[in-house]
Design an enzyme around this catalytic site. Structure first.
Site, PDB file in Angstrom:
ATOM      1  N   LYS A   1     -98.559  -2.669  63.531  1.00 30.48           N
ATOM      2  CA  LYS A   1     -98.930  -1.209  64.208  1.00 30.48           C
ATOM      3  C   LYS A   1    -100.619  -0.915  64.290  1.00 30.48           C
ATOM      4  O   LYS A   1    -100.876  -0.259  65.237  1.00 30.48           O
ATOM      5  CB  LYS A   1     -98.206  -0.069  63.453  1.00 30.48           C
ATOM      6  CG  LYS A   1     -96.602  -0.066  63.759  1.00 30.48           C
ATOM      7  CD  LYS A   1     -96.374   0.229  65.251  1.00 30.48           C
ATOM      8  CE  LYS A   1     -94.918   0.691  65.158  1.00 30.48           C
ATOM      9  NZ  LYS A   1     -94.699   1.187  66.565  1.00 30.48           N
TER      10      LYS A   1
ATOM     11  N   SER B   1     -92.740   8.566  61.731  1.00 33.31           N
ATOM     12  CA  SER B   1     -91.937   8.680  60.422  1.00 33.31           C
ATOM     13  C   SER B   1     -92.478   7.449  59.669  1.00 33.31           C
ATOM     14  O   SER B   1     -92.062   7.291  58.334  1.00 33.31           O
ATOM     15  CB  SER B   1     -90.628   8.528  60.416  1.00 33.31           C
ATOM     16  OG  SER B   1     -90.187   7.500  61.089  1.00 33.31           O
TER      17      SER B   1
END
Lengths: 325, 325
Positions: free
Chosen positions: A64, A89
């Site tokens: 990410k 999350s």
């Protein structure tokens, strides 16, 4: 703020191969060039040759950071200085937190109060400011929007953003520059940033590489959207893969429709079986969401038989006390 | 038998840098060039910069295949054809089994009947012939000797053999060719094959690299031998590190005395702490024996503070159901 950073151009449309290559150059010094590993004993079990690009060994334990850096580097100096915000999350939270740390700015992360404690602690350790919210998409979006307006922050989407798509595409760029003779390239699909970026690169490097997105059959929005050619949402998200519960976005979906060859869905029991194989045969820690591409091979052995398959191993953020095996 | 194999010369004395380089060339196509990984968050916890050479990602899940290949490639064609034999409860068994498979000959492995089921199954899967024995050194040696004589096999020592030492030295060769500015290079020590080979390479490449062997304080023969300059045996072997219960040999000890700078012993609780850090921060599966060098840093933070430290991560063969944390 990092004074020596490359300023990337703002993308108004789907990134091209060259756009992704430019992002690859810009983020190179901030990230790990992750290794590609393989195991003959695993190959014998699944009946084909599999090569894993280990983003589990990436900074923050997942891919990410690539998309987050790409988006942050396309901000103006003034924007970057004010700070960045997102809601997540999981792995994207850590990616944005790390990006802010690396580029010397502030990160504000909205996290549902039931997020995994491991991911929450890691995000905090990277120096981000965490705001809790209710565990639903409305609360996440509203809380992030409020923060964004109050502090004049730039929002970094987890996937539905051309800069993020370009950032995630740099994985396939590194992978295929080392191995351009793969028959298949498999990646998990959730919001579709990774799969979209991967497919742009793969199709440019070789038309012969079949690009496949894989998702749990308990969160099969991409499968239904792809084959109906209409953007649909998940009907259930009751999968062990906490990183794959999102829905495709309006920016990722058209790219996927254009470039991806197939979407495959897999069963929970095969995800766990695949995850265990990765732990036992590759000696790599990975989270369940990372194991779905290998599960697709396990469920479709004949289709992949004797082929050369590339898999993007996406992340490794999980609680060691909560293994499903 | 592999007809295209390189035939290595028989070594009558401690291997030189050139000998090890020759072995490196000969085994290169049979093994993985394992990656070097690092983690900033781990570095922050331990207070120095640590780089891990991941032999956990080596074929067979450990570095042992290097030494076994080196020894097997120094056999004559006739010797190699007849087959190879060893006794081992663990990673060396798998290294020899894999070597035989790769070079297309037979492996006979004597294993104590209480060996880890994971290691026994893996050895079998590589096609080796397993003979069980009692779990003591006398039974292991006698059973292997009997097999060796009956079938006219060549014995591959787990460590006390110049070819094996040279094979294990190829790890440091790969490592230091990529990073020659380390302040320290740490490796676990049991029989001493890895540490001896590592020390020959490190001292040739740079006198400034301090080479340190690390072992559990519950199996501290190397520590007592090194500082008394006399070869001693373990008084206890009640450590979680099943791969580090052996004693130095008469071939490895003189090399270690000549080239190694220090031996450090570590506590069990720090081995477990270090192992957990490797799992959680590097996202790598490793067995307890692999974690002792990082435990040495944890126990001696001031000594390593802000230094650049290389660690050879030796193996990852363990039962996922029996984690110590």
């Amino acid at each position: 703020m990092d004074e020596k950073r490359t300023r990337l151009p703002k993308l108004k449309q789907s990134p091209s191969f060259d756009d992704i290559e430019r992002v690859g150059m810009a983020i190179k010094s901030y990230i790990h060039q992750t290794p590609i590993v393989s195991s003959k004993s695993l190959d014998e079990i699944v009946g084909c040759r599999v090569f894993f690009k280990c983003e589990t060994l990436q900074k923050g334990g997942a891919f990410k950071i690539r998309g987050a850096l790409s988006a942050a580097l396309s901000l103006t100096d003034e924007e970057l200085k004010k700070g960045i915000v997102t809601h997540s999350s999981g792995n994207h939270a850590q990616g944005v937190a790390l990006t802010a740390k690396i580029l010397n700015t502030s990160a504000y992360i909205v996290m549902p109060h039931n997020s995994s404690s491991v991911k929450m602690r890691a995000t905090e350790e990277y120096g981000a400011n965490i705001t809790m919210c209710e565990p639903n998409i409305e609360s996440r979006v509203a809380t992030a929007k409020k923060l964004q307006e109050k502090k004049d922050l730039s929002f970094i989407s987890p996937y539905n953003d051309y800069h993020v798509i370009a950032g995630q595409g740099t994985i396939a760029l590194e992978f295929l520059k080392k191995m351009d003779d793969l028959n298949f390239l498999l990646a998990p699909v959730s919001g579709g940033g990774l799969l979209a970026g991967t497919s742009i690169i793969a199709k440019e490097i070789s038309k012969r590489i079949e690009v496949i997105g894989v998702e749990p059959n308990k969160a099969d929005d991409a499968y239904r959207s792809f084959y109906s050619k209409k953007l649909k949402s998940n009907k259930t998200t009751s999968t062990i893969c906490d990183a794959l519960r999102g829905n495709l976005g309006d920016k990722t979906f058209p790219i996927i429709l254009d470039n991806v060859d197939e979407i495959i869905t897999v069963k929970e029991k095969n995800i766990i079986k695949a995850m265990r194989l990765i732990w036992e045969r590759l000696n790599l820690v990975c989270e369940p969401s990372s194991a779905v591409p290998l599960a697709a091979i396990i469920e479709n052995k004949k289709y992949f038989k004797n082929k050369k398959v590339g898999i993007i191993l996406t992340g490794a953020n999980l609680n060691l006390q909560e293994l499903p095996f």
